[in-house]
Enzyme design. Structure first.
Site, PDB file in Angstrom:
ATOM      1  N   SER A 128     -16.966   2.156   9.068  1.00 59.17           N
ATOM      2  CA  SER A 128     -17.199   1.522  10.388  1.00 59.17           C
ATOM      3  C   SER A 128     -17.161   0.191  10.663  1.00 59.17           C
ATOM      4  O   SER A 128     -17.526  -0.625   9.676  1.00 59.17           O
ATOM      5  CB  SER A 128     -18.680   2.140  10.892  1.00 59.17           C
ATOM      6  N   LYS A 183     -19.841   9.788   9.253  1.00 56.80           N
ATOM      7  CA  LYS A 183     -19.258   8.904  10.000  1.00 56.80           C
ATOM      8  C   LYS A 183     -19.039   9.481  11.315  1.00 56.80           C
ATOM      9  O   LYS A 183     -19.267   8.569  12.472  1.00 56.80           O
ATOM     10  CB  LYS A 183     -17.777   8.404   9.583  1.00 56.80           C
ATOM     11  N   HIS A 186     -22.233   9.205  13.377  1.00 62.32           N
ATOM     12  CA  HIS A 186     -22.205   7.702  13.503  1.00 62.32           C
ATOM     13  C   HIS A 186     -21.705   7.512  14.928  1.00 62.32           C
ATOM     14  O   HIS A 186     -22.380   6.925  15.836  1.00 62.32           O
ATOM     15  CB  HIS A 186     -21.871   6.843  12.520  1.00 62.32           C
ATOM     16  N   ASN A 187     -20.272   7.963  15.127  1.00 61.97           N
ATOM     17  CA  ASN A 187     -19.730   7.641  16.179  1.00 61.97           C
ATOM     18  C   ASN A 187     -20.387   8.380  17.523  1.00 61.97           C
ATOM     19  O   ASN A 187     -20.456   7.938  18.654  1.00 61.97           O
ATOM     20  CB  ASN A 187     -18.300   7.967  15.882  1.00 61.97           C
ATOM     21  N   GLU A 190     -23.056   6.408  18.518  1.00 54.22           N
ATOM     22  CA  GLU A 190     -22.651   5.213  19.115  1.00 54.22           C
ATOM     23  C   GLU A 190     -22.381   5.402  20.672  1.00 54.22           C
ATOM     24  O   GLU A 190     -22.816   4.956  21.599  1.00 54.22           O
ATOM     25  CB  GLU A 190     -21.379   4.728  18.561  1.00 54.22           C
TER      26      GLU A 190
HETATM   27  P1  NBP Z   1      -3.202   3.720  12.914  1.00 54.17           P
HETATM   28  O1  NBP Z   1      -4.224   4.580  13.380  1.00 54.17           O
HETATM   29  O2  NBP Z   1      -2.483   3.010  14.082  1.00 54.17           O
HETATM   30  O3  NBP Z   1      -2.117   4.246  11.972  1.00 54.17           O
HETATM   31  C1  NBP Z   1      -1.015   3.522  11.769  1.00 54.17           C
HETATM   32  C2  NBP Z   1      -0.636   3.608  10.264  1.00 54.17           C
HETATM   33  O4  NBP Z   1      -0.270   4.837   9.733  1.00 54.17           O
HETATM   34  C3  NBP Z   1       0.729   2.753   9.762  1.00 54.17           C
HETATM   35  O5  NBP Z   1       0.518   2.182   8.373  1.00 54.17           O
HETATM   36  C4  NBP Z   1       1.745   3.704   9.698  1.00 54.17           C
HETATM   37  O6  NBP Z   1       3.054   3.383   8.861  1.00 54.17           O
HETATM   38  C5  NBP Z   1       0.944   4.747   9.214  1.00 54.17           C
HETATM   39  N1  NBP Z   1       1.699   6.128   9.173  1.00 54.17           N
HETATM   40  C6  NBP Z   1       1.889   7.059  10.545  1.00 54.17           C
HETATM   41 BR1  NBP Z   1       1.286   6.574  11.977  1.00 54.17          BR
HETATM   42  N2  NBP Z   1       2.586   8.115   9.982  1.00 54.17           N
HETATM   43  C7  NBP Z   1       2.875   8.112   8.899  1.00 54.17           C
HETATM   44  C8  NBP Z   1       3.294   8.887   7.926  1.00 54.17           C
HETATM   45  N3  NBP Z   1       3.910  10.018   8.189  1.00 54.17           N
HETATM   46  N4  NBP Z   1       3.396   8.734   6.829  1.00 54.17           N
HETATM   47  C9  NBP Z   1       3.046   7.490   6.046  1.00 54.17           C
HETATM   48  N5  NBP Z   1       2.323   6.524   7.046  1.00 54.17           N
HETATM   49  C10 NBP Z   1       2.202   6.776   8.236  1.00 54.17           C
HETATM   50  O7  NBP Z   1      -3.706   2.391  12.197  1.00 54.17           O
HETATM   51  P2  NBP Z   1      -5.184   1.731  12.230  1.00 54.17           P
HETATM   52  O8  NBP Z   1      -5.749   1.622  13.596  1.00 54.17           O
HETATM   53  O9  NBP Z   1      -5.211   0.617  11.367  1.00 54.17           O
HETATM   54  O10 NBP Z   1      -6.317   3.076  11.577  1.00 54.17           O
HETATM   55  C11 NBP Z   1      -6.006   3.452  10.358  1.00 54.17           C
HETATM   56  C12 NBP Z   1      -7.116   4.682  10.196  1.00 54.17           C
HETATM   57  O11 NBP Z   1      -8.538   3.932  10.140  1.00 54.17           O
HETATM   58  C13 NBP Z   1      -7.167   5.655  11.257  1.00 54.17           C
HETATM   59  O12 NBP Z   1      -7.331   6.872  10.702  1.00 54.17           O
HETATM   60  C14 NBP Z   1      -8.100   5.411  12.064  1.00 54.17           C
HETATM   61  O13 NBP Z   1      -8.657   6.345  13.005  1.00 54.17           O
HETATM   62  C15 NBP Z   1      -9.181   4.693  11.409  1.00 54.17           C
HETATM   63  N6  NBP Z   1     -10.190   3.700  11.790  1.00 54.17           N
HETATM   64  C16 NBP Z   1      -9.679   2.698  12.691  1.00 54.17           C
HETATM   65  C17 NBP Z   1     -10.765   1.763  13.095  1.00 54.17           C
HETATM   66  C18 NBP Z   1     -10.312   1.017  14.050  1.00 54.17           C
HETATM   67  O14 NBP Z   1     -10.983   0.200  14.824  1.00 54.17           O
HETATM   68  N7  NBP Z   1      -9.008   0.761  14.529  1.00 54.17           N
HETATM   69  C19 NBP Z   1     -11.864   1.932  12.829  1.00 54.17           C
HETATM   70  C20 NBP Z   1     -12.358   2.912  11.795  1.00 54.17           C
HETATM   71  C21 NBP Z   1     -11.523   3.752  11.376  1.00 54.17           C
HETATM   72  P3  NBP Z   1       4.201   2.619   9.697  1.00 54.17           P
HETATM   73  O15 NBP Z   1       3.653   1.132   9.857  1.00 54.17           O
HETATM   74  O16 NBP Z   1       5.419   3.113   8.631  1.00 54.17           O
HETATM   75  O17 NBP Z   1       4.466   3.150  11.166  1.00 54.17           O
END
Ligand code: NBP
Length: 478
Positions: A128, A183, A186-187, A190
């Site tokens: 988080s 987690k 937590h959300n 939130e």
């Molecule tokens: P995203 O949720 O937007 O995911 C993008 C990533 O997933 C890229 O690296 C993409 O690779 C990869 N990907 C996908 Br889409 N399909 C794939 C596949 N079939 N095989 C391999 N890689 C694949 O990224 P994020 O916003 O950084 O979040 C990552 C995780 O963290 C998520 O589960 C999210 O729920 C969680 N999270 C996010 C936050 C936040 O604030 N954003 C907070 C806490 C947790 P590519 O570059 O090749 O398309």
């Protein structure tokens, strides 16, 4: 191999986590399906620490010291399964796959079981704090085996946020999906916090007649007291902000339809399955949903509401203090419900979660970080078996003191036609828990009448049925 840890999935979260590890002196192997992202990370941030870029899964695995520790930060859902399918065949017994995405805990249970059978540790981990937290210190909630935490804990603790007392905001939550479950809750909490804050704002605006700038000041002053928290702090920032294009308060030019990614909904769905009342979270999820139904709102927009004048300036000042009390008491209820939910899941799944430790790691890094969480930690330290936060002496005192103001705020809201589902549901829960008798007795009577569902008596053991359609004699059925 040189890398202590690897991160695959280098969108914003993965990149920032990888940089956080590198900045703490760990050598990090980095990999992404689309290799341009890996290159961009190393080009832009390579100077921050030791990165080992890998183009293929094989290269990535070969770069990692054993037992291998791989953090997966891809889009939750099918992408996670795709990555597991790609990496698992390349790993050895004892290696660890850490899923840091927002996975549903039941998916985590399934994945953990499947990988455990192959001797691979699957560590569903809640992270988080958003992108900023990932880079500078998130709250980290790892599940999985005790053994995996021995190898992962020191690395994760080194990059986690630090609580005000200096302890890392990371602890082993419990086996398999305990981390992702916690987690999720937590959300949910939130969501409830944000809804309660929104209701407080709405009352200060529409009942007390304060401007957004004045309300920002009120929130700033609340942030120096018992409500001191990240969400109250950013609320003041948002309310004080002016739209550059129009000069209007920013909050007035944003469309009033709240969106959601789904973790609040998951929390409520799981709560229903566990039979735990989390009305604060549920009302928050429904309030977002109501806001998004533009069609329904338009259709009902001509319905009459009460005719009420805004409060006088003196009344408005006094009202703000009552709203603070209502917000605080409602928050205590919402946290009490959230902790009950974690306790219920812990019992159901045999996770043995330390409820005080969960409060302790949420004191920093995460979105609900607040001074308040140290109070919850202390309450569970005093009584690890505390059945509800409302039974803790200090919280009970505070909520008891706040209740007059709380009731008057809810009545005022009703009289003025301002919806406060969060405040109202919290107060209803408080009154239900403290009631001597609930009308559930009547509900049981009705159930027995139409469905012969039986009832228990207050004066004798056993289960009973009244012959409603006959002579209304009572028979004992068990
Ligand atoms: P995203 O949720 O937007 O995911 C993008 C990533 O997933 C890229 O690296 C993409 O690779 C990869 N990907 C996908 Br889409 N399909 C794939 C596949 N079939 N095989 C391999 N890689 C694949 O990224 P994020 O916003 O950084 O979040 C990552 C995780 O963290 C998520 O589960 C999210 O729920 C969680 N999270 C996010 C936050 C936040 O604030 N954003 C907070 C806490 C947790 P590519 O570059 O090749 O398309």
């Amino acid at each position: 191999p040189t890398a202590h840890i690897g991160v695959t999935g280098l969108a914003v979260m993965g990149s920032n986590l990888a940089r956080n590890f590198a900045r703490h002196g760990h050598t990090v192997a980095v990999h992404n399906r689309t290799t341009a992202r890996t290159k961009a990370l190393v080009d832009e941030h390579g100077h921050e620490g030791a990165f080992v870029p890998a183009e293929t899964a094989e290269e990535f695995v070969a770069a990692l010291q054993k037992p291998r520790r791989i953090i997966v930060m891809v889009k939750a859902g099918e992408a996670t399964d795709a990555v597991i399918d790609e990496f698992a065949p390349l790993l050895d017994e004892g290696d660890m796959i850490v899923d840091g995405g927002n996975a549903h805990f039941l998916d985590t249970r399934r994945r953990e079981k499947a990988l455990r059978e192959k001797g691979i540790h699957f560590v569903g981990t809640g992270i988080s704090g958003g992108e900023e937290g990932a880079l500078n210190g998130p709250a980290i909630m790892p599940g999985g085996s005790v053994e995996s935490y021995k190898a992962l804990g020191p690395l994760l603790e080194s990059i986690a946020a630090k609580a005000p007392d200096g302890s890392p905001c990371c602890t082993h939550i419990g086996p398999d999906a305990a981390g992702h479950f916690v987690k999720m809750v937590h959300n949910g909490i939130e969501y409830a916090d944000m809804q309660l804050i929104a209701e407080a704002y709405d009352l200060l605006r529409r009942v007390a007649g304060h401007s957004p700038a004045r309300i920002a000041e009120i929130f700033r002053s609340w942030n120096t007291g018992r409500l001191d928290s990240y969400l109250i702090e950013i609320t003041a920032e948002v309310l004080a902000h002016t739209d550059a294009a129009t000069g209007a308060p920013f909050v007035d030019i944003v469309a009033d339809e709240a969106e959601q990614k789904g973790t609040g909904r998951w929390t409520v769905q799981s709560a229903l399955d566990l039979g735990v009342p989390v009305s604060g979270i549920a009302e928050a999820v429904f309030a977002r949903s109501v806001s998004g139904h533009r069609d329904l709102r338009r259709a009902a927009s001509a319905l009459p509401g009460p005719r009420r004048e805004a409060l006088s300036p003196a009344e408005a000042e006094e009202f703000a203090a009552r709203v603070e009390a209502a917000l605080y008491a409602s928050k205590v209820v919402s946290y009490a419900q959230g902790w009950n939910m974690i306790g219920a899941a812990s019992a159901e799944y045999g996770w043995d979660i330390d409820l005080g430790a969960v409060s302790a790691i949420w004191r920093g890094g995460c979105i609900i970080r607040a001074a308040f969480l140290d109070r919850i930690r202390a309450a569970f330290a005093a009584d690890p078996q505390l059945p509800t936060l409302l039974a803790d002496e200090d919280f009970a005192d505070e909520v008891g003191t706040a209740q007059d103001a709380w009731r008057s705020v809810v009545s005022t809201a009703v009289a003025h036609g301002v919806p406060t589902p969060g405040f109202s549901a919290a107060l209803a829960y408080y009154d239900a828990l403290r009631a001597d008798r609930l009308p559930a007795a009547l509900t049981q009577g009705q159930r027995d009448f139409f469905g012969a569902h039986t009832y228990r008596r207050t004066d004798r053991a056993g289960s009973f049925h009244t012959l409603w359609s006959g002579d209304r004699d009572e028979e004992q059925t068990g």
